[in-house]
Design an enzyme around this catalytic site. Structure first.
Site, PDB file in Angstrom:
ATOM      1  N   LYS A  18       0.824  -1.215   0.000  1.00 51.29           N
ATOM      2  CA  LYS A  18       0.000   0.000   0.000  1.00 51.29           C
ATOM      3  C   LYS A  18       0.857   1.264   0.000  1.00 51.29           C
ATOM      4  O   LYS A  18       0.596   2.185  -0.761  1.00 51.29           O
ATOM      5  CB  LYS A  18      -0.917   0.031   1.238  1.00 51.29           C
ATOM      6  CG  LYS A  18      -1.905  -1.112   1.329  1.00 51.29           C
ATOM      7  CD  LYS A  18      -2.871  -0.915   2.509  1.00 51.29           C
ATOM      8  CE  LYS A  18      -2.220  -0.939   3.879  1.00 51.29           C
ATOM      9  NZ  LYS A  18      -1.651  -2.236   4.269  1.00 51.29           N
ATOM     10  N   ARG A  92      -8.979   1.658   9.317  1.00 54.30           N
ATOM     11  CA  ARG A  92      -8.663   0.265   9.618  1.00 54.30           C
ATOM     12  C   ARG A  92      -9.732  -0.408  10.454  1.00 54.30           C
ATOM     13  O   ARG A  92      -9.632  -1.608  10.712  1.00 54.30           O
ATOM     14  CB  ARG A  92      -7.351   0.218  10.386  1.00 54.30           C
ATOM     15  CG  ARG A  92      -6.129  -0.157   9.544  1.00 54.30           C
ATOM     16  CD  ARG A  92      -4.999  -0.288  10.513  1.00 54.30           C
ATOM     17  NE  ARG A  92      -3.823  -0.964  10.148  1.00 54.30           N
ATOM     18  CZ  ARG A  92      -2.765  -0.426   9.561  1.00 54.30           C
ATOM     19  NH1 ARG A  92      -2.788   0.794   9.116  1.00 54.30           N
ATOM     20  NH2 ARG A  92      -1.669  -1.130   9.394  1.00 54.30           N
ATOM     21  N   ARG A 131      11.288  -6.789   4.350  1.00 56.78           N
ATOM     22  CA  ARG A 131      11.276  -5.367   4.714  1.00 56.78           C
ATOM     23  C   ARG A 131      11.996  -5.138   6.040  1.00 56.78           C
ATOM     24  O   ARG A 131      12.650  -4.125   6.240  1.00 56.78           O
ATOM     25  CB  ARG A 131       9.821  -4.875   4.799  1.00 56.78           C
ATOM     26  CG  ARG A 131       9.696  -3.402   5.098  1.00 56.78           C
ATOM     27  CD  ARG A 131       8.279  -2.900   4.879  1.00 56.78           C
ATOM     28  NE  ARG A 131       7.345  -3.431   5.851  1.00 56.78           N
ATOM     29  CZ  ARG A 131       6.025  -3.247   5.801  1.00 56.78           C
ATOM     30  NH1 ARG A 131       5.486  -2.581   4.802  1.00 56.78           N
ATOM     31  NH2 ARG A 131       5.230  -3.741   6.719  1.00 56.78           N
ATOM     32  N   ARG A 137      12.129  -2.130  10.495  1.00 61.81           N
ATOM     33  CA  ARG A 137      10.917  -1.778  11.246  1.00 61.81           C
ATOM     34  C   ARG A 137      10.746  -2.727  12.409  1.00 61.81           C
ATOM     35  O   ARG A 137      10.756  -3.940  12.237  1.00 61.81           O
ATOM     36  CB  ARG A 137       9.689  -1.866  10.322  1.00 61.81           C
ATOM     37  CG  ARG A 137       9.296  -0.532   9.761  1.00 61.81           C
ATOM     38  CD  ARG A 137       8.101  -0.668   8.882  1.00 61.81           C
ATOM     39  NE  ARG A 137       6.893  -1.101   9.602  1.00 61.81           N
ATOM     40  CZ  ARG A 137       5.680  -0.971   9.102  1.00 61.81           C
ATOM     41  NH1 ARG A 137       5.508  -0.423   7.925  1.00 61.81           N
ATOM     42  NH2 ARG A 137       4.636  -1.383   9.786  1.00 61.81           N
ATOM     43  N   ARG A 148      -0.408  -8.876  13.389  1.00 63.00           N
ATOM     44  CA  ARG A 148      -0.937  -7.840  12.499  1.00 63.00           C
ATOM     45  C   ARG A 148      -1.867  -8.433  11.443  1.00 63.00           C
ATOM     46  O   ARG A 148      -2.866  -7.823  11.071  1.00 63.00           O
ATOM     47  CB  ARG A 148       0.210  -7.057  11.854  1.00 63.00           C
ATOM     48  CG  ARG A 148       0.803  -6.035  12.825  1.00 63.00           C
ATOM     49  CD  ARG A 148       2.229  -5.674  12.492  1.00 63.00           C
ATOM     50  NE  ARG A 148       2.360  -4.971  11.254  1.00 63.00           N
ATOM     51  CZ  ARG A 148       3.468  -5.003  10.499  1.00 63.00           C
ATOM     52  NH1 ARG A 148       4.508  -5.731  10.854  1.00 63.00           N
ATOM     53  NH2 ARG A 148       3.511  -4.317   9.396  1.00 63.00           N
TER      54      ARG A 148
END
Ligand code: AMP
Length: 189
Positions: A18, A92, A131, A137, A148
């Site tokens: 996204k 969300r 990632r 992160r 998540r």
């Protein structure tokens, strides 16, 4: 799309791409990208009160309370002479979507499209672990990733129906390289 406002929403599970796609689309269409995840990470990085409050929540992979997110959104939208935005990672929850509709009704700027990026779960986990290596992160570790994804299924997935019912849902295959996915998005719009 109405001529004086543009409101696009990116929907999809964590790791679907996204942020990447929203950034490119925002640049090409001259829209402002509003990423609640980026805004929250900036608060955490500078150690603001809000940052201290949300850090443990984000590290667990849970959602930050709706009121805090909506305060951020109200501030981002306030003072915008013309609403030309792409939301990345917002809304969300159903409550966030309802609140967004109310905010937008006040300024006569309807949601033009909700773009759903579809990617299967095995691919998502791989992307997020990748990632983690590139961006470091702190919520891209295997345990938090699982959480998540679960949070997405339970709290965010219902928004697919929400936007479908309103006739603005556009589903895009999120598999493949980012350039290909971007072409599909442009076609869908
Ligand atoms: P993201 O970068 O969009 O994946 O967001 C990272 C984290 O920030 C999420 O796992 C949540 O903890 C928090 N977050 C971002 N956007 C929202 C939102 N709209 N509602 C609640 N929590 C959010």
């Amino acid at each position: 799309m109405s001529s004086d406002s543009t409101v696009l929403i990116f929907l999809g599970p964590p790791g679907a791409g996204k942020g990447t796609q929203a950034a490119r689309l925002a640049a090409d269409l001259g829209l402002r990208k509003i990423s609640t995840g980026d805004i929250l990470r900036a608060h955490v990085a500078r150690g603001s009160e809000l940052g201290k409050q949300v850090k443990p929540i984000m590290e667990r992979g849970d959602l930050v309370p709706d009121e805090l997110i909506l305060a951020i959104i109200r501030e981002e939208l306030s003072g915008m002479p013309q609403v030309r935005v792409i939301f990345d990672g917002f809304p969300r929850t159903t409550q966030q979507a309802l609140a967004l509709d109310e905010l937008l009704a006040d300024i006569s700027a309807p949601v033009d499209a909700a773009l759903l990026l579809e990617v299967d779960e095995a691919e998502l986990v791989g992307r997020m672990l990748q990632r983690a290596k590139m961006e470091g992160r702190s919520d891209d570790n295997e345990e938090t990733i699982k959480r998540r994804l679960q949070v997405y299924r339970e709290q965010t997935q219902p928004l697919i129906e929400y936007y479908r019912e309103r006739g603005v849902l556009k589903t895009v295959d999120g598999l493949g390289d980012p350039g290909q996915v971007y072409c599909r998005i442009r076609e869908a719009l």
